[in-house]
Motif scaffolding. Structure first.
Motif, PDB file in Angstrom:
ATOM      1  N   ASN A  55     -95.268 -21.947  29.734  1.00 46.31           N
ATOM      2  CA  ASN A  55     -94.672 -22.563  28.547  1.00 46.31           C
ATOM      3  C   ASN A  55     -93.739 -23.713  28.893  1.00 46.31           C
ATOM      4  N   LEU A  56     -93.066 -23.640  30.025  1.00 44.28           N
ATOM      5  CA  LEU A  56     -92.280 -24.785  30.491  1.00 44.28           C
ATOM      6  C   LEU A  56     -93.183 -25.991  30.720  1.00 44.28           C
ATOM      7  N   SER A  57     -94.372 -25.738  31.263  1.00 44.49           N
ATOM      8  CA  SER A  57     -95.342 -26.818  31.492  1.00 44.49           C
ATOM      9  C   SER A  57     -95.773 -27.449  30.172  1.00 44.49           C
ATOM     10  N   LYS A  58     -96.077 -26.616  29.176  1.00 49.46           N
ATOM     11  CA  LYS A  58     -96.523 -27.135  27.881  1.00 49.46           C
ATOM     12  C   LYS A  58     -95.406 -27.906  27.184  1.00 49.46           C
ATOM     13  N   ILE A  59     -94.179 -27.417  27.291  1.00 48.33           N
ATOM     14  CA  ILE A  59     -93.051 -28.120  26.682  1.00 48.33           C
ATOM     15  C   ILE A  59     -92.918 -29.515  27.275  1.00 48.33           C
ATOM     16  N   PHE A  60     -93.095 -29.618  28.596  1.00 48.63           N
ATOM     17  CA  PHE A  60     -93.002 -30.923  29.261  1.00 48.63           C
ATOM     18  C   PHE A  60     -94.170 -31.822  28.868  1.00 48.63           C
ATOM     19  N   LEU A  61     -95.386 -31.261  28.814  1.00 50.47           N
ATOM     20  CA  LEU A  61     -96.579 -32.060  28.544  1.00 50.47           C
ATOM     21  C   LEU A  61     -96.685 -32.504  27.082  1.00 50.47           C
ATOM     22  N   PHE A  62     -96.157 -31.683  26.154  1.00 55.24           N
ATOM     23  CA  PHE A  62     -96.321 -31.969  24.726  1.00 55.24           C
ATOM     24  C   PHE A  62     -94.979 -32.159  24.020  1.00 55.24           C
ATOM     25  N   LYS A  63     -93.929 -32.497  24.762  1.00 56.99           N
ATOM     26  CA  LYS A  63     -92.563 -32.497  24.212  1.00 56.99           C
ATOM     27  C   LYS A  63     -92.376 -33.447  23.033  1.00 56.99           C
ATOM     28  N   LYS A  64     -93.193 -34.465  22.904  1.00 57.13           N
ATOM     29  CA  LYS A  64     -93.021 -35.423  21.804  1.00 57.13           C
ATOM     30  C   LYS A  64     -93.405 -34.832  20.453  1.00 57.13           C
ATOM     31  N   GLY A  65     -94.094 -33.691  20.463  1.00 60.55           N
ATOM     32  CA  GLY A  65     -94.576 -33.141  19.202  1.00 60.55           C
ATOM     33  C   GLY A  65     -93.739 -32.019  18.635  1.00 60.55           C
ATOM     34  N   LEU A  66     -92.553 -31.767  19.175  1.00 58.14           N
ATOM     35  CA  LEU A  66     -91.758 -30.614  18.768  1.00 58.14           C
ATOM     36  C   LEU A  66     -91.295 -30.725  17.313  1.00 58.14           C
ATOM     37  N   ASP A  67     -91.539 -29.650  16.540  1.00 54.00           N
ATOM     38  CA  ASP A  67     -91.084 -29.564  15.155  1.00 54.00           C
ATOM     39  C   ASP A  67     -89.850 -28.663  15.120  1.00 54.00           C
ATOM     40  N   LYS A  68     -88.669 -29.269  14.954  1.00 52.91           N
ATOM     41  CA  LYS A  68     -87.410 -28.516  15.061  1.00 52.91           C
ATOM     42  C   LYS A  68     -87.216 -27.538  13.904  1.00 52.91           C
ATOM     43  N   LYS A  69     -87.754 -27.858  12.728  1.00 55.09           N
ATOM     44  CA  LYS A  69     -87.601 -26.962  11.582  1.00 55.09           C
ATOM     45  C   LYS A  69     -88.391 -25.678  11.795  1.00 55.09           C
ATOM     46  N   LEU A  70     -89.650 -25.803  12.238  1.00 55.22           N
ATOM     47  CA  LEU A  70     -90.451 -24.619  12.515  1.00 55.22           C
ATOM     48  C   LEU A  70     -89.885 -23.848  13.709  1.00 55.22           C
ATOM     49  N   LEU A  71     -89.308 -24.574  14.644  1.00 52.35           N
ATOM     50  CA  LEU A  71     -88.675 -23.931  15.790  1.00 52.35           C
ATOM     51  C   LEU A  71     -87.570 -22.986  15.329  1.00 52.35           C
ATOM     52  N   LEU A  72     -86.854 -23.397  14.313  1.00 57.60           N
ATOM     53  CA  LEU A  72     -85.775 -22.573  13.765  1.00 57.60           C
ATOM     54  C   LEU A  72     -86.328 -21.413  12.945  1.00 57.60           C
ATOM     55  N   TYR A  73     -87.230 -21.709  11.999  1.00 56.74           N
ATOM     56  CA  TYR A  73     -87.707 -20.693  11.067  1.00 56.74           C
ATOM     57  C   TYR A  73     -88.631 -19.659  11.718  1.00 56.74           C
ATOM     58  N   ILE A  74     -89.450 -20.083  12.678  1.00 55.54           N
ATOM     59  CA  ILE A  74     -90.356 -19.160  13.363  1.00 55.54           C
ATOM     60  C   ILE A  74     -89.716 -18.613  14.638  1.00 55.54           C
ATOM     61  N   GLY A  75     -88.999 -19.481  15.368  1.00 53.83           N
ATOM     62  CA  GLY A  75     -88.467 -19.104  16.675  1.00 53.83           C
ATOM     63  C   GLY A  75     -87.390 -18.047  16.633  1.00 53.83           C
ATOM     64  N   LEU A  76     -86.404 -18.201  15.760  1.00 56.55           N
ATOM     65  CA  LEU A  76     -85.291 -17.248  15.725  1.00 56.55           C
ATOM     66  C   LEU A  76     -85.740 -15.831  15.335  1.00 56.55           C
ATOM     67  N   PRO A  77     -86.559 -15.670  14.281  1.00 59.88           N
ATOM     68  CA  PRO A  77     -87.059 -14.316  13.987  1.00 59.88           C
ATOM     69  C   PRO A  77     -87.904 -13.742  15.130  1.00 59.88           C
ATOM     70  N   SER A  78     -88.639 -14.609  15.832  1.00 63.52           N
ATOM     71  CA  SER A  78     -89.455 -14.153  16.952  1.00 63.52           C
ATOM     72  C   SER A  78     -88.594 -13.546  18.051  1.00 63.52           C
ATOM     73  N   VAL A  79     -87.494 -14.214  18.379  1.00 65.12           N
ATOM     74  CA  VAL A  79     -86.609 -13.738  19.437  1.00 65.12           C
ATOM     75  C   VAL A  79     -85.976 -12.401  19.057  1.00 65.12           C
ATOM     76  N   VAL A  80     -85.534 -12.290  17.821  1.00 66.62           N
ATOM     77  CA  VAL A  80     -84.911 -11.044  17.365  1.00 66.62           C
ATOM     78  C   VAL A  80     -85.905  -9.890  17.435  1.00 66.62           C
ATOM     79  N   PHE A  81     -87.115 -10.114  16.927  1.00 68.34           N
ATOM     80  CA  PHE A  81     -88.079  -9.020  16.832  1.00 68.34           C
ATOM     81  C   PHE A  81     -88.815  -8.744  18.134  1.00 68.34           C
ATOM     82  N   VAL A  82     -88.837  -9.693  19.078  1.00 64.61           N
ATOM     83  CA  VAL A  82     -89.431  -9.385  20.383  1.00 64.61           C
ATOM     84  C   VAL A  82     -88.551  -8.389  21.126  1.00 64.61           C
ATOM     85  N   ILE A  83     -87.253  -8.479  20.923  1.00 60.91           N
ATOM     86  CA  ILE A  83     -86.333  -7.515  21.533  1.00 60.91           C
ATOM     87  C   ILE A  83     -86.547  -6.129  20.928  1.00 60.91           C
TER      88      ILE A  83
END
Length: 243
Positions: A55-83
């Motif tokens: 995933n570090l590789s993909k972040i570097f290769l595709f970093k120009k396409g990051l959607d910060k809003k989806l990162l917040l709405y999908i990412g934060l619940p993902s981190v909580v529930f993966v634990i």
């Protein structure tokens, strides 16, 4: 070197390439493959470590396409529930959950393939629900990328946005669950010999997948992702039937 299973490593490379093309990460293939070679809990530990590099590789290769809003709405619940999922993985019956996961992936991917114009409303509620479910599945079963892929495919994102955002969310998930899995005793010393190989495979597979993506039109990308997810669901159910 004589104790290293190179067929497994070759299959892991294929999983990383396909996971990059599909945009939902390699775990959806890596976990079923790993279960043929290791016990279930070792696969969980190896998957978390393997994904950190890919995933570090993909972040570097595709970093120009990051959607910060989806990162917040999908990412934060993902981190909580993966634990939560990682903690519950020690007490819940994983077989029944795998059956449910396989049926869910097959059914939902077929729905979007048959109803090609069906798109989930790109709202906060759908993003949070998809993130929570994918994170919980990742912690419990080792793979949640396909569920997140279904959520993000429904938003009909441009492929660079899809992959960059999915990879960043995946990285947060893997970073969190690595600590949980370590505390659960899933990361075994005798499996660590594979980590350097998987680290290289994560980088190489991401690069090859990105090059292949250059030849895939955006109009075909969503269908390709859904076909991969359908195939994953079928493989999951077949594996359970023959085990």
């Amino acid at each position: 070197m004589k104790d290293i299973n190179f067929i497994f490593l070759l299959l892991a490379l294929g999983a990383e390439i396909i996971g990059t093309i599909g945009g939902f990460g390699s775990s959806v293939f890596f976990v079923p493959i790993g279960n043929f070679y290791f016990d279930f809990y070792s696969v969980l530990g190896l998957t978390a470590i393997f994904h950190l590099s890919s995933n570090l590789s993909k972040i570097f290769l595709f970093k120009k396409g990051l959607d910060k809003k989806l990162l917040l709405y999908i990412g934060l619940p993902s981190v909580v529930f993966v634990i939560v999922g990682g903690i519950l993985s020690k007490v819940l019956d994983s077989v029944l959950l795998k059956i449910f996961l396989g049926l869910f992936l097959v059914g939902l991917s077929l729905l979007f393939l048959i109803k090609s114009n069906l798109i989930l409303a790109p709202n906060k509620k759908n993003a949070i629900a998809g993130g929570a479910f994918s994170g919980f599945s990742a912690g419990l079963l080792g793979t949640g990328g396909a569920i997140r892929g279904l959520t993000m495919a429904a938003f009909n994102l441009e492929k660079s946005v899809f992959i960059a955002t999915s990879a960043f969310i995946d990285f947060m998930i893997d970073f969190s669950r690595t600590f949980v899995y370590y505390n659960n005793g899933y990361i075994h010393n005798h499996d660590l010999k594979y980590v350097p190989f998987l680290f290289v495979i994560g980088i190489l597979g991401s690069y090859i997948g990105k090059r292949i993506l250059n030849y895939i039109p955006q109009t075909k990308f969503r269908k390709l992702s859904l076909l991969f997810i359908f195939f994953i669901g079928i493989v999951t159910l077949i594996q359970l039937a023959v085990s």
